[in-house]
Design an enzyme around this catalytic site. Sequence first.
Site, PDB file in Angstrom:
ATOM      1  N   ASP A  43       0.835  -1.209   0.000  1.00 54.17           N
ATOM      2  CA  ASP A  43       0.000   0.000   0.000  1.00 54.17           C
ATOM      3  C   ASP A  43       0.867   1.255   0.000  1.00 54.17           C
ATOM      4  OD1 ASP A  43       0.875  -0.263   2.592  1.00 54.17           O
ATOM      5  OD2 ASP A  43      -1.109  -0.194   3.521  1.00 54.17           O
ATOM      6  N   SER A  44       2.190   1.065   0.053  1.00 53.79           N
ATOM      7  CA  SER A  44       3.113   2.192  -0.164  1.00 53.79           C
ATOM      8  C   SER A  44       2.908   2.774  -1.563  1.00 53.79           C
ATOM      9  CB  SER A  44       4.568   1.743   0.016  1.00 53.79           C
ATOM     10  OG  SER A  44       4.852   0.608  -0.774  1.00 53.79           O
ATOM     11  N   ASP A  82      -1.472  -5.851  -0.369  1.00 55.05           N
ATOM     12  CA  ASP A  82      -1.843  -5.278   0.932  1.00 55.05           C
ATOM     13  C   ASP A  82      -3.341  -5.031   1.033  1.00 55.05           C
ATOM     14  OD1 ASP A  82       0.216  -5.011   2.762  1.00 55.05           O
ATOM     15  OD2 ASP A  82       1.020  -3.210   1.792  1.00 55.05           O
ATOM     16  N   LYS A 111      -1.665  -9.309   2.579  1.00 57.45           N
ATOM     17  CA  LYS A 111      -0.906  -8.921   3.782  1.00 57.45           C
ATOM     18  C   LYS A 111      -1.768  -7.972   4.583  1.00 57.45           C
ATOM     19  CE  LYS A 111       2.949  -6.139   3.593  1.00 57.45           C
ATOM     20  NZ  LYS A 111       2.486  -4.926   4.299  1.00 57.45           N
ATOM     21  N   GLU A 113      -1.812  -5.633   8.450  1.00 52.33           N
ATOM     22  CA  GLU A 113      -0.988  -5.125   9.554  1.00 52.33           C
ATOM     23  C   GLU A 113      -1.608  -5.475  10.902  1.00 52.33           C
ATOM     24  OE1 GLU A 113      -0.104  -0.968   8.983  1.00 52.33           O
ATOM     25  OE2 GLU A 113       0.736  -1.344   6.991  1.00 52.33           O
ATOM     26  N   GLU A 180       8.899  -4.873  10.310  1.00 52.99           N
ATOM     27  CA  GLU A 180       9.382  -3.581   9.807  1.00 52.99           C
ATOM     28  C   GLU A 180       9.907  -2.719  10.952  1.00 52.99           C
ATOM     29  OE1 GLU A 180       6.826  -1.564   7.044  1.00 52.99           O
ATOM     30  OE2 GLU A 180       8.020   0.271   7.099  1.00 52.99           O
TER      31      GLU A 180
HETATM   32  O1  KIV Z   1       3.627  -1.163   1.542  1.00 53.47           O
HETATM   33  C1  KIV Z   1       4.777  -1.642   1.506  1.00 53.47           C
HETATM   34  O2  KIV Z   1       5.568  -1.400   0.573  1.00 53.47           O
HETATM   35  C2  KIV Z   1       5.177  -2.507   2.597  1.00 53.47           C
HETATM   36  C3  KIV Z   1       6.626  -2.881   2.715  1.00 53.47           C
HETATM   37  C4  KIV Z   1       7.450  -1.716   3.038  1.00 53.47           C
HETATM   38  C5  KIV Z   1       6.832  -4.004   3.645  1.00 53.47           C
HETATM   39  O3  KIV Z   1       4.366  -2.893   3.388  1.00 53.47           O
END
Ligand code: KIV
Length: 263
Positions: A43-44, A82, A111, A113, A180
């Site tokens: 989600d970055s 994510d 994924k 959190e 992380e």
């Molecule tokens: O969103 C992302 O890129 C991440 C990684 C930094 C692990 O969750």
Amino acid sequence: MKTITDLARARRELHPIVMIAAYDALMARIVAGTEADAILVGDSVAMVVHGHPSTVHATLDMMAAHTAAVRRGAPDLLVVADLPFLTARRGVAVALEAAGVLMQAGATAVKLEGVTGHEDVVARLVESGIPVMGHLGLTPQSVNQFGGYRVQGREPADGERVRREAQRLEELGAFAIVLECVPAALSATITEERTIPTIGIGAGIGTSGQVLVLSDLLGLDAQFQPRFVRRYAEGHTVVHEAVNRFARDVRAAQFPAREEVLA
Ligand code: KIV
């Protein structure tokens, strides 16, 4: 086709896992041709591609579109997507619906959190045939709660909490955990204690693998260089110089040349 079984084997055989966060078909195709094991559609993407200040701004539509693009670029790779901000907190039905969208877009796994307070969601996703990767330590969707991007788990009680959460994730059936920005000693302890792989970012050398965001390892953002990122290229300079060379060629009537003109 790479699967979560390949990651489990890598963990058993102590073969370090390589995961790359990438968001589009072209980059996914390049990564698919490398030695990387998996792509994370993180989600970055909300920050790196869409220019938002945090991952809180990632939406399900955004994640689905990028997941589909990555899958088109990397048909055989393990693709983890994510779940966006608050999806798990809205309960099992919402999380199942969202995970279904991401899986149908091409994800192999999702994924999410944290775990405390949404154990039921992790369990139901796993029971429903959706592989779940956990994410502990600095969970960026909680950046506002943390008051910034800070190392987590330094205080003994905090470290203990992260260890317990890792144990809980494994018990609930998660197939891997991203750690992380936690102290290296803590991530090494968690990795020793758990049988599922840990994948670190800013978490030292003692994890089962490492993940970096592709644009970070390419050095595309001149301003962004946290200590835990190693730049394997000066991408910003490459792009800057290439665009300037193009601009100069255009202005000097050097582009296009005769052989670049279509008849
Ligand atoms: O969103 C992302 O890129 C991440 C990684 C930094 C692990 O969750």
